[in-house]
Design an enzyme around this catalytic site. Structure first.
Site, mmCIF file in Angstrom:
data_model
loop_
_atom_site.group_PDB
_atom_site.id
_atom_site.type_symbol
_atom_site.label_atom_id
_atom_site.label_comp_id
_atom_site.label_asym_id
_atom_site.label_seq_id
_atom_site.Cartn_x
_atom_site.Cartn_y
_atom_site.Cartn_z
ATOM 1 C CG ASN A 13 -1.884 1.101 1.304
ATOM 2 O OD1 ASN A 13 -1.579 2.208 0.861
ATOM 3 N ND2 ASN A 13 -3.047 0.840 1.856
ATOM 4 C CG HIS A 15 -2.460 5.734 -0.183
ATOM 5 N ND1 HIS A 15 -2.559 7.004 -0.690
ATOM 6 C CD2 HIS A 15 -3.081 4.921 -1.061
ATOM 7 C CE1 HIS A 15 -3.231 6.970 -1.819
ATOM 8 N NE2 HIS A 15 -3.547 5.717 -2.077
ATOM 9 C CG ASP A 71 -3.084 -6.453 9.080
ATOM 10 O OD1 ASP A 71 -2.958 -6.463 7.836
ATOM 11 O OD2 ASP A 71 -4.103 -6.875 9.644
ATOM 12 C CG PHE A 149 -4.928 5.425 2.494
ATOM 13 C CD1 PHE A 149 -4.114 6.104 3.382
ATOM 14 C CD2 PHE A 149 -5.208 4.080 2.754
ATOM 15 C CE1 PHE A 149 -3.580 5.469 4.508
ATOM 16 C CE2 PHE A 149 -4.673 3.428 3.868
ATOM 17 C CZ PHE A 149 -3.865 4.134 4.755
ATOM 18 N N GLY A 150 -8.209 5.098 1.791
ATOM 19 C CA GLY A 150 -9.106 4.189 2.501
ATOM 20 C C GLY A 150 -10.349 4.879 3.045
ATOM 21 C CE1 TYR A 151 -14.046 1.162 4.901
ATOM 22 C CE2 TYR A 151 -11.751 0.563 5.272
ATOM 23 C CZ TYR A 151 -13.031 0.218 4.885
ATOM 24 O OH TYR A 151 -13.308 -1.070 4.477
ATOM 25 N NE ARG A 178 -0.422 3.190 8.595
ATOM 26 C CZ ARG A 178 -1.697 3.361 8.243
ATOM 27 N NH1 ARG A 178 -2.176 4.558 8.000
ATOM 28 N NH2 ARG A 178 -2.494 2.324 8.127
HETATM 29 P P1 ITT Z 1 -0.698 -4.241 2.922
HETATM 30 O O1 ITT Z 1 -1.374 -5.469 3.514
HETATM 31 O O2 ITT Z 1 0.089 -4.553 1.698
HETATM 32 O O3 ITT Z 1 0.076 -3.468 3.947
HETATM 33 P P2 ITT Z 1 -3.410 -3.218 2.731
HETATM 34 O O4 ITT Z 1 -4.019 -1.944 2.234
HETATM 35 O O5 ITT Z 1 -4.024 -4.509 2.247
HETATM 36 O O6 ITT Z 1 -1.839 -3.205 2.413
HETATM 37 P P3 ITT Z 1 -4.246 -3.909 5.398
HETATM 38 O O7 ITT Z 1 -4.456 -5.327 5.049
HETATM 39 O O8 ITT Z 1 -3.584 -3.571 6.694
HETATM 40 O O9 ITT Z 1 -3.392 -3.155 4.281
HETATM 41 O O10 ITT Z 1 -5.648 -3.211 5.289
HETATM 42 C C1 ITT Z 1 -5.874 -2.043 5.928
HETATM 43 C C2 ITT Z 1 -7.084 -1.375 5.326
HETATM 44 O O11 ITT Z 1 -7.706 -0.619 6.366
HETATM 45 C C3 ITT Z 1 -6.666 -0.371 4.255
HETATM 46 O O12 ITT Z 1 -6.631 -0.915 2.968
HETATM 47 C C4 ITT Z 1 -7.738 0.697 4.435
HETATM 48 O O13 ITT Z 1 -8.904 0.301 3.755
HETATM 49 C C5 ITT Z 1 -7.995 0.664 5.935
HETATM 50 N N1 ITT Z 1 -7.103 1.608 6.624
HETATM 51 C C6 ITT Z 1 -6.009 1.323 7.399
HETATM 52 N N2 ITT Z 1 -5.415 2.430 7.819
HETATM 53 C C7 ITT Z 1 -6.111 3.460 7.298
HETATM 54 C C8 ITT Z 1 -5.981 4.848 7.341
HETATM 55 O O14 ITT Z 1 -4.977 5.427 7.984
HETATM 56 N N3 ITT Z 1 -6.881 5.585 6.697
HETATM 57 C C9 ITT Z 1 -7.896 5.028 6.025
HETATM 58 N N4 ITT Z 1 -8.085 3.726 5.908
HETATM 59 C C10 ITT Z 1 -7.205 2.923 6.534
#
Ligand code: ITT
Length: 194
Positions: A13, A15, A71, A149-151, A178
């Site tokens: 990831n 981001h 994770d 990113f993400g949520y 984080r």
């Molecule tokens: P890696 O396993 O390769 O590190 P990933 O994106 O699959 O990448 P995770 O399995 O840890 O990582 O999934 C975490 C998910 O949770 C991530 O894809 C986002 O959807 C969400 N997430 C985690 N931290 C976040 C953040 O700081 N802001 C927004 N969403 C977050």
């Protein structure tokens, strides 16, 4: 600080990579798993720790260098902790994941949620350290903001009125799950690097 020191960031990831580098602010060399191998690790664990440990251990195995894995996930109270460890697999992309979560929260008054992160620093066979962090807050009714990113567009950290996506990296990287976990890691690694 040993500038020649290098850590493998065991994540795909981008981001996360950006945030980790920003938050740590260390003058060291970072590599990622893609510098060694072109595969994505399947997450099969039941906890953030199990997943983080398997990612870090795998990165150490292929690189033979100290590896740091993250994770993380969003745990929503009204959904009994979902999407939690399944946060990345809750939909096919961020837009779908957010839409699904908001739909499941329709008419829900309890908007409390928390982001959690578990980092594993794996530095030798069966030798590792764990660093965790959480950030509590609330889920919005609609997505707001374009950063992060993400949520991030639907999460308002406690004490703020804006989402992580509106607040931007300067604030997020000071108060996020984080940031809290990496603050502990930084303290640990700086002692070794000095
Ligand atoms: P890696 O396993 O390769 O590190 P990933 O994106 O699959 O990448 P995770 O399995 O840890 O990582 O999934 C975490 C998910 O949770 C991530 O894809 C986002 O959807 C969400 N997430 C985690 N931290 C976040 C953040 O700081 N802001 C927004 N969403 C977050």
């Amino acid at each position: 600080m040993k500038k020649s020191y290098s850590i493998i960031l065991a994540t795909t990831n981008q981001h996360k990579v950006t945030e980790i580098k920003d938050i740590l602010g260390l003058d060291i060399e970072y590599q990622t798993l893609s510098d060694y191998i072109n595969i994505s690790i399947k997450e099969a664990g039941r906890t953030l720790l199990e997943n983080s440990l398997s990612k870090a251990a795998f990165a150490f195995k292929v690189s033979q260098k100290p590896s740091l894995a993250d994770d993380s996930g969003l745990f929503v109270d009204a959904l009994n902790g979902a999407p939690g460890i399944f946060s990345a697999r809750f939909g096919k992309n961020d837009e779908h994941r957010i839409a699904r979560l908001l739909k499941e929260m329709t008419d829900e008054h309890n908007r409390r949620a928390q982001f959690r992160a578990v980092f594993v620093y794996y530095y030798d066979i069966n030798k590792y350290e764990v660093f965790d962090g959480k950030c509590i807050g609330e889920i919005t009714i609609k997505p707001r903001g374009a950063q992060g990113f993400g949520y991030d567009p639907i999460f308002i950290p406690k004490g703020f009125r804006k989402t992580f996506a509106e607040l931007g990296p300067k604030v997020k990287n000071r108060i996020s799950h984080r940031a809290k976990a990496l603050k502990k890691f930084k303290k640990y690694i700086e002692r070794l690097l000095l």
